[in-house]
Every structure is written in C-alpha cells, then in structure tokens.
Design a protein around this motif. Structure first.
Motif, PDB file in Angstrom:
ATOM      1  N   ARG A 209       0.907  -1.249   0.061  1.00 11.06           N
ATOM      2  CA  ARG A 209       0.060  -0.089   0.218  1.00 11.06           C
ATOM      3  C   ARG A 209       0.815   1.239  -0.180  1.00 11.06           C
ATOM      4  O   ARG A 209       2.045   1.379   0.225  1.00 11.06           O
ATOM      5  CB  ARG A 209      -0.896   0.035   1.155  1.00 11.06           C
ATOM      6  N   ALA A 210       0.244   2.367  -0.490  1.00 12.24           N
ATOM      7  CA  ALA A 210       1.174   3.595  -0.514  1.00 12.24           C
ATOM      8  C   ALA A 210       0.139   4.797  -0.180  1.00 12.24           C
ATOM      9  O   ALA A 210      -1.030   4.866  -0.695  1.00 12.24           O
ATOM     10  CB  ALA A 210       1.679   4.050  -2.029  1.00 12.24           C
ATOM     11  N   THR A 211       1.000   5.763   0.459  1.00  8.95           N
ATOM     12  CA  THR A 211      -0.161   6.796   1.230  1.00  8.95           C
ATOM     13  C   THR A 211       0.903   8.242   0.849  1.00  8.95           C
ATOM     14  O   THR A 211       1.993   8.156   1.400  1.00  8.95           O
ATOM     15  CB  THR A 211      -0.547   6.721   2.357  1.00  8.95           C
ATOM     16  N   ASP A 212       0.161   9.137   0.511  1.00 11.97           N
ATOM     17  CA  ASP A 212       1.076  10.449   0.325  1.00 11.97           C
ATOM     18  C   ASP A 212       0.462  11.012   1.962  1.00 11.97           C
ATOM     19  O   ASP A 212      -0.677  11.489   2.119  1.00 11.97           O
ATOM     20  CB  ASP A 212       0.412  11.281  -0.627  1.00 11.97           C
ATOM     21  N   ASN A 213       1.454  11.056   2.814  1.00 12.79           N
ATOM     22  CA  ASN A 213       1.490  11.693   4.156  1.00 12.79           C
ATOM     23  C   ASN A 213       2.038  13.342   4.317  1.00 12.79           C
ATOM     24  O   ASN A 213       2.170  13.397   5.566  1.00 12.79           O
ATOM     25  CB  ASN A 213       1.696  10.492   5.211  1.00 12.79           C
ATOM     26  N   THR A 214       2.137  13.741   3.313  1.00 10.98           N
ATOM     27  CA  THR A 214       2.730  15.156   3.295  1.00 10.98           C
ATOM     28  C   THR A 214       1.740  15.990   4.370  1.00 10.98           C
ATOM     29  O   THR A 214       0.696  15.987   3.884  1.00 10.98           O
ATOM     30  CB  THR A 214       3.089  15.833   1.959  1.00 10.98           C
ATOM     31  N   THR A 215       2.608  16.851   5.146  1.00 14.38           N
ATOM     32  CA  THR A 215       1.728  17.774   5.894  1.00 14.38           C
ATOM     33  C   THR A 215       2.040  19.038   5.251  1.00 14.38           C
ATOM     34  O   THR A 215       2.952  19.409   5.247  1.00 14.38           O
ATOM     35  CB  THR A 215       2.177  17.724   7.315  1.00 14.38           C
ATOM     36  N   ALA A 216       0.895  19.800   4.872  1.00 15.15           N
ATOM     37  CA  ALA A 216       0.818  21.140   4.242  1.00 15.15           C
ATOM     38  C   ALA A 216       1.261  22.116   5.254  1.00 15.15           C
ATOM     39  O   ALA A 216       0.801  21.778   6.532  1.00 15.15           O
ATOM     40  CB  ALA A 216      -0.617  21.570   3.571  1.00 15.15           C
TER      41      ALA A 216
END
Length: 216
Positions: A209-216
């Motif tokens: 699984r892949a998740t974009d967990n970038t915090t703005a």
C-alpha cells in the motif's frame, strides 16, 4: 451574481463555527494534512492466479516480464506463490485471499511499479513480509539469510531489511507488517522491492500500500 444569506443562515453558521464545525467540513473538504491513498495495482499479487491449496505451488516470472499485472520484473527473476505456499491464511496482518512474491526465483530478483506521486510528497509504503520457508528452501537453503531493500528508483532513501534464515527466522516466521517513508522522485516514482541475497529463496512480500502523508 451575489449570494445573499438570510440572518438566520448567518446565525446558524456562526453557531456551527463556535463548536468547531466549519463550512469546509459541511462541504466534505479534506484537510490539507490528511493522508491520501496512492493507487497500487495488484497489491496482493492475486494475478497471475496460482493454485491455492498446494503448499509448494508457485509460478515463475522471468526478467522484464509483465506477467504480474501492475508490476515488472527488473532484476533476475521472481516467483508468485499461491495462498497455501505463501501461508497467508489466518494472518492478522494479511488480507484474505492474498498471494505473495518470492523476490528470488532461481537467482536474486526484484520487482517495481510506477506510482503517481506529488514531486514534493513523502510517501509511506506499507507491506507484509515473511521468511520464505518453501519446502525447497527448508531443505536446501535453510541457513541462507534472506534480505531485501525497498526504495524509489533514483531516490536517496534506501531501506534495508534482513529477515534471518529458515532455521532462525525470528519474528519473520509469520507475516509482519512493515512501513517505510520514501521521498517522491517526481510526478512518477518507481517503487522497487529488490532482493539482496543469492540463491533460490528470497523474502516473501504481499499487500503493498502507498499513502501520501505530506503535511501542508
């Protein structure tokens, strides 16, 4: 055209704001810091389908093959294990019905899939891993350490994993949930799972699984 709000509507919005409910929430907007799933094709390697009941059953996949939908063999060759061979049944961390990839076919192998990513994203990759204790491995390669790396091709972050041996698998005697955070390499990032040991028996992986967990 201007939109006019009646005093009652304005009052209701103010009351909602007072308890922490914003107009964005009402409209179903997602906060900028929320995790966003990145599609992974065939994450549990259920294609190509392999006989589910034979504990020794697998399908061999050669270099540069696309026989595993969504994935390409980029190094050596690999094997796709059916459910019985992969021992995915009754695992608390593996999806029901999952198959698995042995990262060594007859030699050191590896696979990759290109993911659509934000160039500035931090991408969390989760997957399940287990020592390959196929009957052949248990008989002929029981003392060989099984190891691998996970990376985006061309990236600077490389995560190594050592799973031990068939005779000393440690916690990898059963499926373990793994996680690594990789910086995206562009709008398309090539996710790679590469064996780092020789022989016919490499780590087993599934449920990627892949998740974009970038915090703005």
């Amino acid at each position: 055209m201007r939109t006019h709000f009646a005093c009652g509507s304005r009052s209701r919005l103010a009351a909602l704001a007072a308890v922490g409910i914003t107009a964005a929430t009402l409209l179903g907007a997602t906060p900028a810091s929320a995790d966003t799933g990145i599609p992974v094709t065939n994450p549990s390697f259920i294609q190509p389908y392999v006989g589910p009941t034979d504990p020794a059953s697998y399908t061999h996949v050669p270099l540069d093959s696309n026989a595993i939908p969504g994935w390409r063999v980029t190094n050596g060759n690999v094997d796709v294990f059916g459910r019985a061979a992969a021992k995915t049944g009754n695992s608390p961390v593996v999806e029901s019905g999952s198959q698995a990839v042995d990262l060594n076919g007859t030699q050191t192998g590896g696979i990759e899939q290109t993911l659509r990513t934000d160039p500035n994203a931090l991408v969390t990759i989760t997957f399940a891993a287990k020592i390959n204790d196929h009957p052949f491995c248990a008989t002929w390669e029981s003392g060989n350490t099984q190891s691998m790396v996970v990376q985006f091709a061309g990236g600077t972050t490389v995560r190594p994993y050592s799973l031990g041996t068939v005779t000393t698998p440690g916690r990898y005697a059963s499926w373990q949930l793994m996680e690594v955070v990789l910086p995206a390499t562009g709008r398309h990032s090539r996710l790679q799972f590469l064996s780092t040991n020789t022989g016919h028996c490499g780590p087993l992986i599934t449920d990627v699984r892949a998740t974009d967990n970038t915090t703005a």
